[in-house]
Design a protein around this motif. Structure first.
Motif, PDB file in Angstrom:
ATOM      1  N   PHE A 102       0.830  -1.206   0.000  1.00 21.28           N
ATOM      2  CA  PHE A 102       0.000   0.000   0.000  1.00 21.28           C
ATOM      3  C   PHE A 102       0.865   1.257   0.000  1.00 21.28           C
ATOM      4  N   ARG A 105       2.614   1.393  -3.658  1.00 20.78           N
ATOM      5  CA  ARG A 105       1.732   1.575  -4.820  1.00 20.78           C
ATOM      6  C   ARG A 105       0.597   2.563  -4.583  1.00 20.78           C
ATOM      7  N   GLY A 106       0.286   2.847  -3.342  1.00 22.89           N
ATOM      8  CA  GLY A 106      -0.788   3.780  -3.049  1.00 22.89           C
ATOM      9  C   GLY A 106      -2.180   3.167  -3.065  1.00 22.89           C
ATOM     10  N   ARG A 107      -2.264   1.858  -3.181  1.00 24.93           N
ATOM     11  CA  ARG A 107      -3.557   1.173  -3.136  1.00 24.93           C
ATOM     12  C   ARG A 107      -3.346  -0.203  -2.523  1.00 24.93           C
ATOM     13  N   PHE A 108      -4.432  -0.716  -1.935  1.00 26.69           N
ATOM     14  CA  PHE A 108      -4.345  -2.032  -1.316  1.00 26.69           C
ATOM     15  C   PHE A 108      -4.339  -3.109  -2.404  1.00 26.69           C
ATOM     16  N   PRO A 109      -3.486  -4.133  -2.251  1.00 26.58           N
ATOM     17  CA  PRO A 109      -3.451  -5.212  -3.254  1.00 26.58           C
ATOM     18  C   PRO A 109      -4.688  -6.093  -3.148  1.00 26.58           C
ATOM     19  N   LEU A 110      -5.138  -6.587  -4.297  1.00 24.68           N
ATOM     20  CA  LEU A 110      -6.273  -7.507  -4.296  1.00 24.68           C
ATOM     21  C   LEU A 110      -5.873  -8.890  -3.797  1.00 24.68           C
TER      22      LEU A 110
END
Length: 129
Positions: A102, A105-110
């Motif tokens: 997070f 990349r700035g987003r939570f991984p799926l």
């Protein structure tokens, strides 16, 4: 058993990190080693298997990969009394992995490869015993 897990840790982690799949050949080899371990040392008390089996069932309900569940099951069957220590360590390292992805990349991984977290949790258990 611990030596076999340590020897297969790197190839399993590499395979899981690159394809999100743990090849069945590693699970088969580790299951043979686990069978040998159980033949020599035995299962012990069946009542202590309740917690590991419960953890594995919850993981299956949470749609964790079957390769990860098989790998963790082989560890928990041979280290039955330590399930209370290993499982929280695995989830701690998985949470740290998710937070690192997070932050980068700035987003939570799926999805994440869970094998590195499993082996880091297991190594933490081995280092503390």
């Amino acid at each position: 058993m611990d030596l076999a897990l340590i020897l297969f840790a790197l190839p399993i982690c590499i395979a899981d990190a690159s394809t999100f799949v743990i090849p069945n050949i590693y699970s088969k080899i580790l299951s043979y080693v686990t069978s040998l371990h159980l033949i020599i040392h035995g299962f012990g008390n069946w009542q202590v298997l309740v917690i590991p089996i419960s953890c594995l069932l919850i993981m299956a309900l949470l749609h964790v990969g079957m390769g990860d569940i098989k790998l963790l099951a082989l560890m928990l069957v041979t280290h039955v009394n330590s399930a209370i220590v290993i499982v929280p360590c695995v989830f701690l390292f998985a949470t740290i992995h998710i937070m690192m992805v997070f932050l980068v990349r700035g987003r939570f991984p799926l999805k994440i490869p869970l094998a590195p977290s499993i082996f880091l949790g297991f190594a933490t258990y081995l280092a503390t015993t």
